[in-house]
Design a protein around this motif. Structure first.
Motif, short mmCIF file in Angstrom:
data_model
loop_
_atom_site.label_atom_id
_atom_site.label_comp_id
_atom_site.label_asym_id
_atom_site.label_seq_id
_atom_site.Cartn_x
_atom_site.Cartn_y
_atom_site.Cartn_z
N ALA A 72 0.83 -1.21 0.00
CA ALA A 72 0.00 0.00 0.00
C ALA A 72 0.87 1.25 0.00
CB ALA A 72 -0.93 0.00 1.22
N TRP A 73 1.96 1.24 0.76
CA TRP A 73 2.85 2.40 0.81
C TRP A 73 3.53 2.62 -0.53
CZ3 TRP A 73 7.67 4.14 -0.04
CH2 TRP A 73 8.00 5.38 0.51
N ILE A 74 3.97 1.54 -1.18
CA ILE A 74 4.64 1.65 -2.49
C ILE A 74 3.68 2.24 -3.51
CG2 ILE A 74 5.59 0.30 -4.42
CD1 ILE A 74 7.55 0.53 -2.12
N GLN A 75 2.44 1.77 -3.53
CA GLN A 75 1.45 2.30 -4.48
C GLN A 75 1.14 3.76 -4.17
OE1 GLN A 75 -2.35 0.33 -4.51
NE2 GLN A 75 -3.07 1.49 -6.27
N SER A 76 0.97 4.08 -2.90
CA SER A 76 0.70 5.45 -2.50
C SER A 76 1.84 6.37 -2.91
CB SER A 76 0.51 5.51 -0.98
OG SER A 76 0.55 6.84 -0.51
N ASN A 77 3.07 5.93 -2.68
CA ASN A 77 4.23 6.74 -3.02
C ASN A 77 4.29 7.01 -4.52
OD1 ASN A 77 6.73 8.04 -2.10
ND2 ASN A 77 7.72 6.48 -3.38
N ARG A 78 4.03 5.99 -5.32
CA ARG A 78 4.08 6.14 -6.77
C ARG A 78 3.04 7.14 -7.25
NH1 ARG A 78 1.18 3.45 -10.26
NH2 ARG A 78 0.71 1.78 -8.81
N ILE A 79 1.82 7.03 -6.76
CA ILE A 79 0.74 7.93 -7.19
C ILE A 79 0.99 9.35 -6.70
CG2 ILE A 79 -1.72 8.45 -6.90
CD1 ILE A 79 -2.18 5.38 -6.87
N CYS A 80 1.44 9.50 -5.46
CA CYS A 80 1.72 10.84 -4.91
C CYS A 80 2.85 11.52 -5.68
CB CYS A 80 2.06 10.77 -3.43
SG CYS A 80 0.64 10.43 -2.38
N LEU A 81 3.92 10.77 -5.96
CA LEU A 81 5.03 11.35 -6.72
C LEU A 81 4.61 11.77 -8.11
CD1 LEU A 81 8.04 9.05 -5.74
CD2 LEU A 81 7.78 11.49 -5.22
N LEU A 82 3.85 10.92 -8.78
CA LEU A 82 3.37 11.28 -10.12
C LEU A 82 2.49 12.53 -10.07
CD1 LEU A 82 2.44 7.78 -11.60
CD2 LEU A 82 4.22 9.32 -12.42
N SER A 83 1.59 12.58 -9.12
CA SER A 83 0.69 13.73 -8.99
C SER A 83 1.45 15.00 -8.67
CB SER A 83 -0.36 13.47 -7.91
OG SER A 83 -1.13 12.34 -8.23
N MET A 84 2.41 14.90 -7.77
CA MET A 84 3.18 16.08 -7.38
C MET A 84 4.02 16.58 -8.55
SD MET A 84 4.22 14.80 -3.56
CE MET A 84 5.34 16.12 -3.19
N ARG A 85 4.72 15.68 -9.21
CA ARG A 85 5.60 16.09 -10.32
C ARG A 85 4.81 16.64 -11.50
NH1 ARG A 85 10.69 14.96 -9.09
NH2 ARG A 85 11.16 13.21 -7.73
N ARG A 86 3.62 16.08 -11.76
CA ARG A 86 2.79 16.56 -12.87
C ARG A 86 2.18 17.93 -12.58
NH1 ARG A 86 1.92 14.35 -17.82
NH2 ARG A 86 -0.12 15.24 -17.62
N SER A 87 2.13 18.32 -11.30
CA SER A 87 1.51 19.59 -10.96
C SER A 87 2.53 20.67 -10.60
CB SER A 87 0.53 19.39 -9.80
OG SER A 87 1.20 18.97 -8.64
N ILE A 88 3.76 20.52 -11.10
CA ILE A 88 4.81 21.51 -10.91
C ILE A 88 5.28 21.94 -12.30
CG2 ILE A 88 7.13 21.96 -10.00
CD1 ILE A 88 6.65 19.72 -7.97
N LEU A 89 5.39 23.25 -12.52
CA LEU A 89 5.90 23.73 -13.80
C LEU A 89 7.29 23.17 -14.05
CD1 LEU A 89 4.78 27.48 -13.76
CD2 LEU A 89 3.77 25.59 -15.03
N ASP A 90 7.57 22.84 -15.31
CA ASP A 90 8.82 22.15 -15.67
C ASP A 90 10.07 22.90 -15.21
OD1 ASP A 90 7.59 19.97 -16.78
OD2 ASP A 90 7.59 20.79 -18.81
N HIS A 91 10.09 24.21 -15.37
CA HIS A 91 11.31 24.95 -15.02
C HIS A 91 11.55 25.00 -13.50
CE1 HIS A 91 8.32 28.20 -14.64
NE2 HIS A 91 9.18 28.78 -13.83
N LEU A 92 10.55 24.63 -12.70
CA LEU A 92 10.73 24.61 -11.25
C LEU A 92 11.21 23.26 -10.74
CD1 LEU A 92 7.50 26.52 -10.16
CD2 LEU A 92 9.80 27.44 -10.45
N LYS A 93 11.22 22.26 -11.60
CA LYS A 93 11.60 20.90 -11.17
C LYS A 93 13.10 20.72 -11.00
CE LYS A 93 7.61 18.75 -13.31
NZ LYS A 93 7.14 17.86 -14.38
N SER A 94 13.89 21.59 -11.61
CA SER A 94 15.35 21.42 -11.50
C SER A 94 15.78 21.63 -10.05
CB SER A 94 16.07 22.40 -12.42
OG SER A 94 15.84 23.73 -12.02
N GLY A 95 16.66 20.80 -9.61
CA GLY A 95 17.16 20.89 -8.25
C GLY A 95 16.35 20.11 -7.24
N LEU A 96 15.20 19.60 -7.65
CA LEU A 96 14.40 18.77 -6.74
C LEU A 96 14.93 17.34 -6.78
CD1 LEU A 96 10.76 19.99 -7.47
CD2 LEU A 96 12.18 20.53 -5.50
N PRO A 97 14.86 16.63 -5.67
CA PRO A 97 15.35 15.25 -5.66
C PRO A 97 14.56 14.39 -6.66
CG PRO A 97 14.40 15.86 -3.52
CD PRO A 97 14.33 17.05 -4.39
#
Length: 136
Positions: A72-97
């Motif tokens: 459940a944690w693995i699935q949650s992590n995957r969905i949360c990461l995808l949602s978070m990364r998709r909702s950040i403008l591309d030029h702001l993603k640099s420097g994020l882990p």
């Protein structure tokens, strides 16, 4: 059932006939973005990785409950990461882990866009200055 509609500056999730909208992180709207992400992930019932640390690795002696929590944690992590990364403008993603858990990514973003009281006041003043009298 989770359906994602994408507009220019918002993502809308349909979760069990509930519509949840996430504003895209532009840098100045961190507080609203974080509230939207946390609410959307809670509504989708996948916020486990945002509120808990990664469970220990599975071993031969792991119980069925430990295996279920881990999955459940693995699935949650995957969905949360995808949602978070998709909702950040591309030029702001640099420097994020890149290779991290959702909770760690949220912490990194929080540190980068720490909201101060002055930022909240600035946003409210901008709304006030942009208001127009409509005659009523």
């Amino acid at each position: 059932m989770l359906i994602l509609y994408i507009a220019y500056f918002t993502f809308t999730f349909s979760v069990n006939n509930n519509m949840v909208t996430i504003e895209v992180l532009t840098g100045s709207n961190f507080k609203k973005w974080k509230e939207d992400i946390e609410f959307a992930m809670e509504m989708a019932d996948v916020d486990l990785s945002l509120v808990t640390d990664k469970p220990g690795d599975l071993t031969v002696t792991s119980t069925d409950d430990e295996k279920l929590v881990h999955a459940a944690w693995i699935q949650s992590n995957r969905i949360c990461l995808l949602s978070m990364r998709r909702s950040i403008l591309d030029h702001l993603k640099s420097g994020l882990p890149i290779d991290c858990a959702a909770k760690e990514l949220m912490t990194a973003i929080s540190e980068r866009y720490h909201v101060s009281l002055n930022a909240d006041i600035g946003n409210l003043l901008q709304v006030l200055f942009n208001m127009k009298y409509d005659g009523s």
